[in-house]
Write a protein that holds these residues in place. Structure first.
Motif, mmCIF file in Angstrom:
data_model
loop_
_atom_site.group_PDB
_atom_site.id
_atom_site.type_symbol
_atom_site.label_atom_id
_atom_site.label_comp_id
_atom_site.label_asym_id
_atom_site.label_seq_id
_atom_site.Cartn_x
_atom_site.Cartn_y
_atom_site.Cartn_z
ATOM 1 N N THR A 31 99.245 47.306 178.660
ATOM 2 C CA THR A 31 100.345 46.437 178.259
ATOM 3 C C THR A 31 99.963 44.982 178.515
ATOM 4 N N VAL A 61 98.424 47.573 168.270
ATOM 5 C CA VAL A 61 99.481 48.208 169.051
ATOM 6 C C VAL A 61 99.414 49.705 168.774
ATOM 7 N N GLU A 64 104.063 52.595 173.080
ATOM 8 C CA GLU A 64 104.882 51.882 174.051
ATOM 9 C C GLU A 64 104.809 52.584 175.392
ATOM 10 N N ARG A 65 105.097 51.833 176.423
ATOM 11 C CA ARG A 65 105.128 52.400 177.768
ATOM 12 C C ARG A 65 106.422 51.970 178.442
ATOM 13 N N ASN A 73 110.884 48.945 175.840
ATOM 14 C CA ASN A 73 109.605 49.378 176.402
ATOM 15 C C ASN A 73 108.505 48.377 176.062
ATOM 16 N N ALA A 74 107.474 48.355 176.900
ATOM 17 C CA ALA A 74 106.360 47.431 176.688
ATOM 18 C C ALA A 74 105.388 48.001 175.665
ATOM 19 N N ARG A 75 104.881 47.151 174.811
ATOM 20 C CA ARG A 75 103.888 47.575 173.825
ATOM 21 C C ARG A 75 102.558 47.880 174.510
#
Length: 402
Positions: A31, A61, A64-65, A73-75
């Motif tokens: 991320t 990308v 997501e996390r 959510n973070a990419r």
């Protein structure tokens, strides 16, 4: 007075890009927050470099996390491994093994091609080379790869550091040289030629028994013997590419001396596959009739299976370790590498048992403390080193590395 200089904005961007790309290569998807933590760069700088790398097609990308925070959510960002592809070829006297890999070094396709001795006909040698190149391109197409950025080739013999030409130290088939010429005719593909043992040494340094060591020597024990020398973290080739040609090393226990055209009588005559097979038969161990590297490997494994009181395995391994230690001690008192890795078919077969015996005998021959380890890069060490070498070249080009 020396004037202090700072990096230009473009230089700083290039450095940051390389840093991020190498982290994504080594650690997999990350991320933006993880990249900030690992690089120490600011949030705007990381956002800028990720945007820039996505535009160049090097980063994408991939998902997501979820994190322990409010909001979306973070990419997850990852290196686009399909951005470039590479080939690796391990050349032997009877044929080649080859792989096609992506930018991250992941194998996509592999093939093994046998080559019968074409005789004196020059056209037959070129035909054999063309068949190997066709097999490489076919393997690439099967993997969906249209173009190979770089191909790294490992071959026996001296590779002149100045010219990149292959010079035989024995009798090698003419198709070896023809293969290099055929590969270099591929449009838009760079070809790197390296001595096979040097490539195996690179594999041991990066992914094998010598990880974390900047000084070591790989002693290759197979059909013949050779060495790869790494000092201060750099592979050493010598003025003419001959560093490590220890098959020519004069040692006690042989019936003659080597010459400029033959390693018979040198260390090769004590520790090459034919000598190991003869030693095994003298101790009553099975060694087959071929006297090649595979037969020597079988003999060493048979010795390990018969270790015990009154059985021939122990005496055979002791005598083999004595022979290996003679050549290794000569290398150690000149280079003082601190660590020796035993590779090749014989070193791999002997494993920790043979390495321990060589280390004990070496301690009595040399005043320099030297650790002896079994190789960990496996039977594909040459190919593994070729993949690493080609991958380094591709990344230097795409990442702008020096």
């Amino acid at each position: 007075m020396t004037t202090a200089r700072t990096a230009t904005p473009s230089t700083a961007r290039a450095i940051n890009d390389r840093l991020a790309l190498n982290l994504l290569l080594e650690q997999g998807p990350l991320t933006a927050t993880e990249l900030r933590d690992l690089t120490g760069l600011s949030r705007p700088t990381v956002a800028d470099l990720l945007d820039r790398l996505r535009r160049t097609g090097l980063v994408a990308v991939v998902g997501e996390r979820g994190e322990q925070r409010r909001g979306p959510n973070a990419r997850l960002y990852a290196l686009v491994a399909s951005r470039a592809h590479l080939g690796a070829v391990d050349v032997r006297s009877g044929g080649v093994t080859l792989v096609v890999a992506d930018l991250a070094g992941q194998t996509l396709a592999a093939a093994e091609i046998a080559v019968a001795e074409p005789g004196p006909d020059a056209a037959a040698h070129r035909a054999a080379a063309d068949r190997i190149v066709a097999a490489l391109l076919d393997a690439a197409r099967r993997a969906g790869v249209e173009h190979l950025h770089t191909v790294a080739v490992g071959a026996p013999g001296l590779v002149d550091p100045a010219t990149g030409r292959l010079q035989s130290t024995g009798v090698l088939p003419a198709w070896h040289v023809e293969l290099l010429a055929a590969l270099r005719d591929l449009p838009g593909t760079d070809v790197i030629l390296e001595n096979e043992v040097n490539l195996a040494g690179r594999a041991e340094y990066r992914i094998g028994a010598a990880r974390g060591r900047d000084d070591f020597v790989l002693v290759w024990l197979g059909h013949s013997v050779g060495a790869a020398v790494v000092l201060d973290g750099k592979l050493r080739r010598g003025a003419g590419g001959g560093t490590g040609e220890i098959c020519f090393l004069p040692v006690p226990g042989t019936v003659s001396l080597p010459s400029a055209t033959s390693c018979e009588g040198g260390f090769h005559s004590l520790a090459g596959s034919a000598a190991v097979c003869a030693l095994a038969r003298a101790h009553g161990l099975p060694a087959g009739a071929a006297d090649d590297a595979a037969a020597a490997e079988t003999a060493v494994r048979a010795a390990l299976d018969t270790l015990g009181d009154g059985l021939p395995g122990g005496p055979f391994l002791d005598e083999l370790a004595e022979r290996i230690a003679l050549g290794v001690s000569a290398v150690c008192v000149v280079l003082d590498p601190g660590c020796v890795v035993l590779g090749g078919e014989i070193g791999r077969a002997g494993g920790a048992e043979l390495a321990a015996r060589v280390e004990r005998r070496l301690a009595g021959l040399s005043p320099l403390r030297t650790e002896v380890r079994p190789g960990e890069a496996g039977g594909g060490a040459v190919l593994g080193g070729a993949v690493l070498t080609a991958g380094d070249a591709v990344r230097r080009d795409l990442f702008g590395e020096p």
